[in-house]
Design a protein around this motif. Sequence first.
Motif, PDB file in Angstrom:
ATOM      1  N   THR A 192      -6.412 -12.266  37.402  1.00  0.00           N
ATOM      2  CA  THR A 192      -5.983 -11.290  38.409  1.00  0.00           C
ATOM      3  C   THR A 192      -6.745  -9.967  38.314  1.00  0.00           C
ATOM      4  OG1 THR A 192      -4.191 -10.410  37.018  1.00  0.00           O
ATOM      5  CG2 THR A 192      -3.670 -12.306  38.439  1.00  0.00           C
ATOM      6  N   GLU A 193      -7.191  -9.604  37.132  1.00  0.00           N
ATOM      7  CA  GLU A 193      -7.925  -8.354  36.922  1.00  0.00           C
ATOM      8  C   GLU A 193      -9.300  -8.651  36.318  1.00  0.00           C
ATOM      9  OE1 GLU A 193      -6.034  -5.780  37.958  1.00  0.00           O
ATOM     10  OE2 GLU A 193      -4.324  -7.139  38.173  1.00  0.00           O
ATOM     11  N   LYS A 194      -9.913  -9.742  36.745  1.00  0.00           N
ATOM     12  CA  LYS A 194     -11.120 -10.226  36.078  1.00  0.00           C
ATOM     13  C   LYS A 194     -12.258  -9.213  36.088  1.00  0.00           C
ATOM     14  CE  LYS A 194     -12.561 -12.980  40.137  1.00  0.00           C
ATOM     15  NZ  LYS A 194     -11.355 -12.695  40.967  1.00  0.00           N
ATOM     16  N   ASP A 195     -12.463  -8.519  37.189  1.00  0.00           N
ATOM     17  CA  ASP A 195     -13.577  -7.566  37.261  1.00  0.00           C
ATOM     18  C   ASP A 195     -13.363  -6.386  36.315  1.00  0.00           C
ATOM     19  OD1 ASP A 195     -14.825  -9.149  39.151  1.00  0.00           O
ATOM     20  OD2 ASP A 195     -13.960  -8.061  40.848  1.00  0.00           O
ATOM     21  N   ARG A 196     -12.148  -5.869  36.301  1.00  0.00           N
ATOM     22  CA  ARG A 196     -11.854  -4.754  35.399  1.00  0.00           C
ATOM     23  C   ARG A 196     -11.941  -5.190  33.948  1.00  0.00           C
ATOM     24  NH1 ARG A 196      -6.297  -1.024  35.059  1.00  0.00           N
ATOM     25  NH2 ARG A 196      -7.093   0.349  33.390  1.00  0.00           N
ATOM     26  N   LEU A 197     -11.403  -6.370  33.640  1.00  0.00           N
ATOM     27  CA  LEU A 197     -11.468  -6.863  32.269  1.00  0.00           C
ATOM     28  C   LEU A 197     -12.909  -7.058  31.833  1.00  0.00           C
ATOM     29  CD1 LEU A 197     -10.127  -7.939  29.701  1.00  0.00           C
ATOM     30  CD2 LEU A 197     -10.051 -10.194  30.775  1.00  0.00           C
ATOM     31  N   ASN A 198     -13.726  -7.654  32.682  1.00  0.00           N
ATOM     32  CA  ASN A 198     -15.133  -7.855  32.332  1.00  0.00           C
ATOM     33  C   ASN A 198     -15.815  -6.527  32.039  1.00  0.00           C
ATOM     34  OD1 ASN A 198     -14.922 -10.613  32.638  1.00  0.00           O
ATOM     35  ND2 ASN A 198     -15.825 -10.672  34.672  1.00  0.00           N
ATOM     36  N   GLN A 199     -15.565  -5.526  32.869  1.00  0.00           N
ATOM     37  CA  GLN A 199     -16.199  -4.232  32.661  1.00  0.00           C
ATOM     38  C   GLN A 199     -15.715  -3.573  31.382  1.00  0.00           C
ATOM     39  OE1 GLN A 199     -18.829  -2.785  34.456  1.00  0.00           O
ATOM     40  NE2 GLN A 199     -18.746  -1.659  32.526  1.00  0.00           N
ATOM     41  N   ASP A 200     -14.420  -3.654  31.108  1.00  0.00           N
ATOM     42  CA  ASP A 200     -13.900  -3.054  29.876  1.00  0.00           C
ATOM     43  C   ASP A 200     -14.471  -3.739  28.638  1.00  0.00           C
ATOM     44  OD1 ASP A 200     -12.424  -1.116  31.139  1.00  0.00           O
ATOM     45  OD2 ASP A 200     -10.518  -2.210  31.040  1.00  0.00           O
ATOM     46  N   LEU A 201     -14.625  -5.057  28.697  1.00  0.00           N
ATOM     47  CA  LEU A 201     -15.199  -5.774  27.558  1.00  0.00           C
ATOM     48  C   LEU A 201     -16.676  -5.423  27.380  1.00  0.00           C
ATOM     49  CD1 LEU A 201     -13.545  -9.305  27.900  1.00  0.00           C
ATOM     50  CD2 LEU A 201     -12.978  -7.501  26.255  1.00  0.00           C
ATOM     51  N   LEU A 202     -17.396  -5.303  28.481  1.00  0.00           N
ATOM     52  CA  LEU A 202     -18.815  -4.934  28.397  1.00  0.00           C
ATOM     53  C   LEU A 202     -18.982  -3.530  27.822  1.00  0.00           C
ATOM     54  CD1 LEU A 202     -20.112  -6.405  31.765  1.00  0.00           C
ATOM     55  CD2 LEU A 202     -20.739  -7.183  29.478  1.00  0.00           C
ATOM     56  N   THR A 203     -18.121  -2.625  28.234  1.00  0.00           N
ATOM     57  CA  THR A 203     -18.158  -1.261  27.695  1.00  0.00           C
ATOM     58  C   THR A 203     -17.850  -1.273  26.207  1.00  0.00           C
ATOM     59  OG1 THR A 203     -17.496  -0.331  29.831  1.00  0.00           O
ATOM     60  CG2 THR A 203     -17.172   1.053  27.883  1.00  0.00           C
ATOM     61  N   PHE A 204     -16.871  -2.064  25.831  1.00  0.00           N
ATOM     62  CA  PHE A 204     -16.457  -2.144  24.435  1.00  0.00           C
ATOM     63  C   PHE A 204     -17.559  -2.719  23.556  1.00  0.00           C
ATOM     64  CE2 PHE A 204     -13.916  -4.531  21.112  1.00  0.00           C
ATOM     65  CZ  PHE A 204     -13.582  -3.408  20.378  1.00  0.00           C
ATOM     66  N   VAL A 205     -18.238  -3.730  24.030  1.00  0.00           N
ATOM     67  CA  VAL A 205     -19.321  -4.346  23.256  1.00  0.00           C
ATOM     68  C   VAL A 205     -20.441  -3.342  23.007  1.00  0.00           C
ATOM     69  CG1 VAL A 205     -21.136  -6.101  23.327  1.00  0.00           C
ATOM     70  CG2 VAL A 205     -18.819  -6.696  23.959  1.00  0.00           C
ATOM     71  N   GLY A 206     -20.601  -2.397  23.915  1.00  0.00           N
ATOM     72  CA  GLY A 206     -21.634  -1.377  23.751  1.00  0.00           C
ATOM     73  C   GLY A 206     -21.168  -0.197  22.936  1.00  0.00           C
ATOM     74  N   ALA A 207     -20.015  -0.319  22.242  1.00  0.00           N
ATOM     75  CA  ALA A 207     -19.444   0.790  21.485  1.00  0.00           C
ATOM     76  C   ALA A 207     -20.334   1.198  20.329  1.00  0.00           C
ATOM     77  CB  ALA A 207     -18.069   0.392  20.952  1.00  0.00           C
ATOM     78  N   THR A 208     -20.215   2.448  19.952  1.00  0.00           N
ATOM     79  CA  THR A 208     -20.889   2.946  18.760  1.00  0.00           C
ATOM     80  C   THR A 208     -19.819   3.395  17.783  1.00  0.00           C
ATOM     81  OG1 THR A 208     -21.029   5.173  19.685  1.00  0.00           O
ATOM     82  CG2 THR A 208     -22.907   3.708  20.041  1.00  0.00           C
ATOM     83  N   VAL A 209     -20.139   3.298  16.509  1.00  0.00           N
ATOM     84  CA  VAL A 209     -19.155   3.611  15.475  1.00  0.00           C
ATOM     85  C   VAL A 209     -19.694   4.710  14.565  1.00  0.00           C
ATOM     86  CG1 VAL A 209     -17.781   2.686  13.601  1.00  0.00           C
ATOM     87  CG2 VAL A 209     -18.399   1.212  15.513  1.00  0.00           C
TER      88      VAL A 209
END
Length: 289
Positions: free
Chosen positions: A263-280
């Motif tokens: 139901t929220e596939k586009d938002r979920l995909n974007q949030d996961l892509l942003t998260f994968v690009g995280a810096t620590v």
Amino acid sequence: MSYIKAGQDANGQDVKLHYIDQGQGNPIVLIHGWPATYEMWEYQLAELPKHGNRVIAYTRRGFGNSTKTWDGHDYDTLADDLKAVLDELDLQNVTLVGFSMGGGEIARYMSRHGGARVARVAFVSAVTPFLLKTDDNPDGAPQKVFDGMVDGIRKDRFDFLASFGKKFFGVGVVSHPVSDATLDWMRSMCQLASPRATEQDVYAFAATDFRRDLQTIKVPTLVIHGTSDETVPHKMSGARMTQYVPHAKYVEYDGAPHGLFITEKDRLNQDLLTFVGATVNAQANQHTY
């Protein structure tokens, strides 16, 4: 079909996990929910590899085309199965994404195996930290809720799955966020599970307390939950996660049901892509998403 061997069952038979591995780049491992298969990640598998990611999804034992074992439907064994996937494919700096029951596998893996090979974790509509109502978990669901699920499965598993699917996606008299075709697709996927695994995994995700497991997580953590989730209500799950993983970023999807991967596939995909690009920033133990 591709399979990974995850040890042997109690009868000495090989346990094989059906999986898919596509794309190149940052490894992301998707862990599906109950009682589906890795195919539930259709829209994530179609999108995430387009952005420089290697995406692996597998089906847990007892479901889909993976080995139908009689035993081994406990989180220690399931965490060991996840380890077998990471080890066999020799994955490093992995992002684990667990949906619903799959969030439990992440929590147990991180404590049981020290978070080996893992760079970050994401919990989506997850069953963590603890679903069952007990004296020290008064906000959980009563045992009779889960017993009722098992009773429904034993009485008529196919009818149970049909009703469960509607609740899963928030389908009601005036609300129909997914098509009938999607409901049919999901039901067909869930019917592939063995009755034994379908029952036993209810007890696993209901009664397993992940609170201590979560406290071992030190890597960047993302928690996503829908506020209209009737399957795993956010107030007993997602909203409580920062109590045990204080550095986690908690994101609520307003009005989203349990099955927000559709139901929220586009938002979920974007949030996961942003998260994968995280810096620590390891020294400050601060996480930027």
